[in-house]
Design an enzyme around this catalytic site. Structure first.
Site, PDB file in Angstrom:
ATOM      1  N   LYS A  76      76.486 -20.457  19.899  1.00 31.91           N
ATOM      2  CA  LYS A  76      75.905 -19.426  18.801  1.00 31.91           C
ATOM      3  C   LYS A  76      77.413 -19.323  17.951  1.00 31.91           C
ATOM      4  O   LYS A  76      78.242 -18.837  18.723  1.00 31.91           O
ATOM      5  CB  LYS A  76      75.348 -18.217  18.787  1.00 31.91           C
ATOM      6  CG  LYS A  76      74.797 -17.445  17.802  1.00 31.91           C
ATOM      7  CD  LYS A  76      73.655 -18.127  17.333  1.00 31.91           C
ATOM      8  CE  LYS A  76      72.570 -17.269  16.488  1.00 31.91           C
ATOM      9  NZ  LYS A  76      71.358 -17.855  16.222  1.00 31.91           N
TER      10      LYS A  76
ATOM     11  N   THR B 266      69.586 -19.543  21.252  1.00 35.28           N
ATOM     12  CA  THR B 266      70.814 -19.145  20.672  1.00 35.28           C
ATOM     13  C   THR B 266      70.589 -17.753  20.179  1.00 35.28           C
ATOM     14  O   THR B 266      71.729 -17.055  20.138  1.00 35.28           O
ATOM     15  CB  THR B 266      71.337 -19.982  19.595  1.00 35.28           C
ATOM     16  OG1 THR B 266      70.319 -20.083  18.503  1.00 35.28           O
ATOM     17  CG2 THR B 266      71.344 -21.505  20.096  1.00 35.28           C
ATOM     18  N   ASP B 267      69.649 -17.133  19.783  1.00 39.71           N
ATOM     19  CA  ASP B 267      69.195 -15.756  19.397  1.00 39.71           C
ATOM     20  C   ASP B 267      69.969 -14.858  20.529  1.00 39.71           C
ATOM     21  O   ASP B 267      70.473 -13.733  20.423  1.00 39.71           O
ATOM     22  CB  ASP B 267      68.047 -15.536  18.998  1.00 39.71           C
ATOM     23  CG  ASP B 267      67.995 -14.115  18.422  1.00 39.71           C
ATOM     24  OD1 ASP B 267      68.571 -13.925  17.364  1.00 39.71           O
ATOM     25  OD2 ASP B 267      67.345 -13.201  18.779  1.00 39.71           O
TER      26      ASP B 267
ATOM     27  N   ARG C 269      78.098   7.378   8.291  1.00 34.47           N
ATOM     28  CA  ARG C 269      78.249   5.943   8.242  1.00 34.47           C
ATOM     29  C   ARG C 269      79.629   5.151   8.230  1.00 34.47           C
ATOM     30  O   ARG C 269      80.684   5.944   7.655  1.00 34.47           O
ATOM     31  CB  ARG C 269      77.379   5.467   7.110  1.00 34.47           C
ATOM     32  CG  ARG C 269      77.750   5.830   5.685  1.00 34.47           C
ATOM     33  CD  ARG C 269      76.911   5.160   4.657  1.00 34.47           C
ATOM     34  NE  ARG C 269      77.551   5.580   3.332  1.00 34.47           N
ATOM     35  CZ  ARG C 269      77.132   4.981   2.084  1.00 34.47           C
ATOM     36  NH1 ARG C 269      76.050   4.051   2.165  1.00 34.47           N
ATOM     37  NH2 ARG C 269      77.790   5.497   1.069  1.00 34.47           N
TER      38      ARG C 269
ATOM     39  N   VAL D 236      79.635   6.229  -2.593  1.00 31.77           N
ATOM     40  CA  VAL D 236      80.903   5.395  -3.171  1.00 31.77           C
ATOM     41  C   VAL D 236      81.062   6.051  -4.617  1.00 31.77           C
ATOM     42  O   VAL D 236      82.253   6.135  -4.993  1.00 31.77           O
ATOM     43  CB  VAL D 236      80.824   3.925  -3.147  1.00 31.77           C
ATOM     44  CG1 VAL D 236      82.077   3.303  -3.706  1.00 31.77           C
ATOM     45  CG2 VAL D 236      80.356   3.435  -1.665  1.00 31.77           C
ATOM     46  N   GLN D 237      79.958   6.307  -5.376  1.00 33.01           N
ATOM     47  CA  GLN D 237      80.215   6.848  -6.660  1.00 33.01           C
ATOM     48  C   GLN D 237      81.053   8.000  -6.758  1.00 33.01           C
ATOM     49  O   GLN D 237      82.013   8.335  -7.484  1.00 33.01           O
ATOM     50  CB  GLN D 237      78.868   7.080  -7.295  1.00 33.01           C
ATOM     51  CG  GLN D 237      78.113   5.674  -7.651  1.00 33.01           C
ATOM     52  CD  GLN D 237      77.491   5.105  -6.544  1.00 33.01           C
ATOM     53  OE1 GLN D 237      77.822   5.553  -5.294  1.00 33.01           O
ATOM     54  NE2 GLN D 237      76.024   4.667  -6.823  1.00 33.01           N
TER      55      GLN D 237
ATOM     56  N   ASN E 239      80.360  -3.004  -1.995  1.00 34.14           N
ATOM     57  CA  ASN E 239      80.448  -2.390  -0.723  1.00 34.14           C
ATOM     58  C   ASN E 239      80.600  -3.675   0.297  1.00 34.14           C
ATOM     59  O   ASN E 239      80.189  -4.513   0.206  1.00 34.14           O
ATOM     60  CB  ASN E 239      78.922  -1.720  -0.499  1.00 34.14           C
ATOM     61  CG  ASN E 239      78.758  -0.243  -1.050  1.00 34.14           C
ATOM     62  OD1 ASN E 239      79.736   0.390  -1.204  1.00 34.14           O
ATOM     63  ND2 ASN E 239      77.455  -0.287  -1.398  1.00 34.14           N
TER      64      ASN E 239
ATOM     65  N   HIS F  44      79.198  -3.840   3.850  1.00 38.29           N
ATOM     66  CA  HIS F  44      78.408  -3.306   4.466  1.00 38.29           C
ATOM     67  C   HIS F  44      78.608  -3.564   6.095  1.00 38.29           C
ATOM     68  O   HIS F  44      78.825  -4.707   6.433  1.00 38.29           O
ATOM     69  CB  HIS F  44      76.935  -3.782   4.100  1.00 38.29           C
ATOM     70  CG  HIS F  44      76.617  -3.643   2.812  1.00 38.29           C
ATOM     71  ND1 HIS F  44      76.168  -2.134   2.515  1.00 38.29           N
ATOM     72  CD2 HIS F  44      76.287  -4.118   1.646  1.00 38.29           C
ATOM     73  CE1 HIS F  44      75.827  -1.908   1.351  1.00 38.29           C
ATOM     74  NE2 HIS F  44      75.757  -3.189   0.756  1.00 38.29           N
TER      75      HIS F  44
END
Length: 284
Positions: A10, A55-56, A174, A216-217, A243, A245
């Site tokens: 992977k 592979t996952d 976050r 963010v604003q 962003n 993420h």
């Protein structure tokens, strides 16, 4: 015809580890590739998958080992990860693990390292734009292009519109990260352009790092206000912030919690937040 060699695995397994020790956080963003060799020839030659690990699953193990080892250096982490495959699957004869690190450098204010705010190492390109009309005034703008910064806590997203299309849950803790393009327009000449540009950027970062971000604003507007207050020679500042993420990984299927410690870094699609803050309405 003989199968001479075979291996599989992977690639591009991106993981952000946040190691928390009280208020201090250390971050490590890695791009991992895992390749396995062993008793897998029959998957190629006889359509026999009975010994082959998905592979996952290989990717899931990266995230599990990341959660169990948030504080290890990339070198130690890759060694522990490689050994995990050997310990788990006897049909694996050898493992190759490679990583590329995205390096985040800790911010400091007044010579004090900040506990949870960072800038991307080797970051951003300063910009200048000059417009001149014959017989008219000169317009000068300076700025920074693709300047990435991040904090691993003290940011939230709550009390937004929720309807039948909304899937994102609210949070008051976050990672908040962006790659900013900012320009500021000069209304007067400073004593020194490089020093003043550094003061503007430092002011933007200090507001971002040291105050809670409701969005963010929210952060961008307050950053713009502070830059205008700190440098009277600029009349306006424009900021465009996509962003970056970091999606919290759900590790409950493996019996593990995830207290904002392991994230999936992703940059597409991204939120795009833009604003201009000026000294006077209509000045833009």
């Amino acid at each position: 015809m003989p199968l001479i060699t075979n291996r599989y695995g992977k690639g591009r397994v991106r993981v952000m580890r946040v190691h928390r020790e009280g208020e201090r956080h250390d971050v490590s963003q890695l791009d991992i590739k895992v390749m396995l060799e062993g008793e897998f020839a029959r998957t190629f030659t006889h359509a026999d998958n009975s010994l082959t690990v998905s592979t996952d699953t290989i990717k899931n193990i990266v995230n599990v080992v990341a959660r169990e080892n948030t504080g290890l250096s990339p070198e130690d982490f890759c060694q522990v990860l490689a050994q995990k495959y050997l310990d788990t699957y006897p049909q694996v004869a050898s493992v190759s693990v490679s990583s590329h690190e995205t390096r985040w450098k800790r911010l400091s204010f007044d010579d004090k390292p900040h506990p949870h705010s960072f800038v991307l190492d080797g970051n951003g390109r300063p910009t200048v734009e000059v417009a001149v009309k014959r017989g008219g005034p000169i317009s000068i703008s300076s700025g920074i292009d693709n300047f990435a910064f991040m904090k691993s806590t003290q940011s939230g997203w709550e009390n937004y519109v929720k309807d039948g299309y909304t899937t994102i849950p609210p949070t008051n803790d976050r990672i908040c990260a962006t790659s900013m393009v900012a320009t500021w327009k000069w209304s007067g000449k400073p004593a020194d352009y490089p020093t003043t540009n550094a003061r503007i950027l430092g002011t933007l970062l200090e507001v971002f790092a040291t105050t809670y971000s409701w969005s963010v604003q929210d952060s961008l507007y307050r950053m713009g206000e502070a830059a205008l207050a700190a440098v009277p020679e600029i009349s306006e500042i424009n900021m465009a912030c996509p962003n970056m993420h970091f999606i919290l990984m759900n590790l409950s299927a493996f019996g593990l919690d995830n207290n904002n410690q392991v994230f999936l870094p992703t940059d597409e699609p991204h939120g795009q937040i833009e604003c201009t803050v000026a000294r006077e309405y209509g000045a833009v």
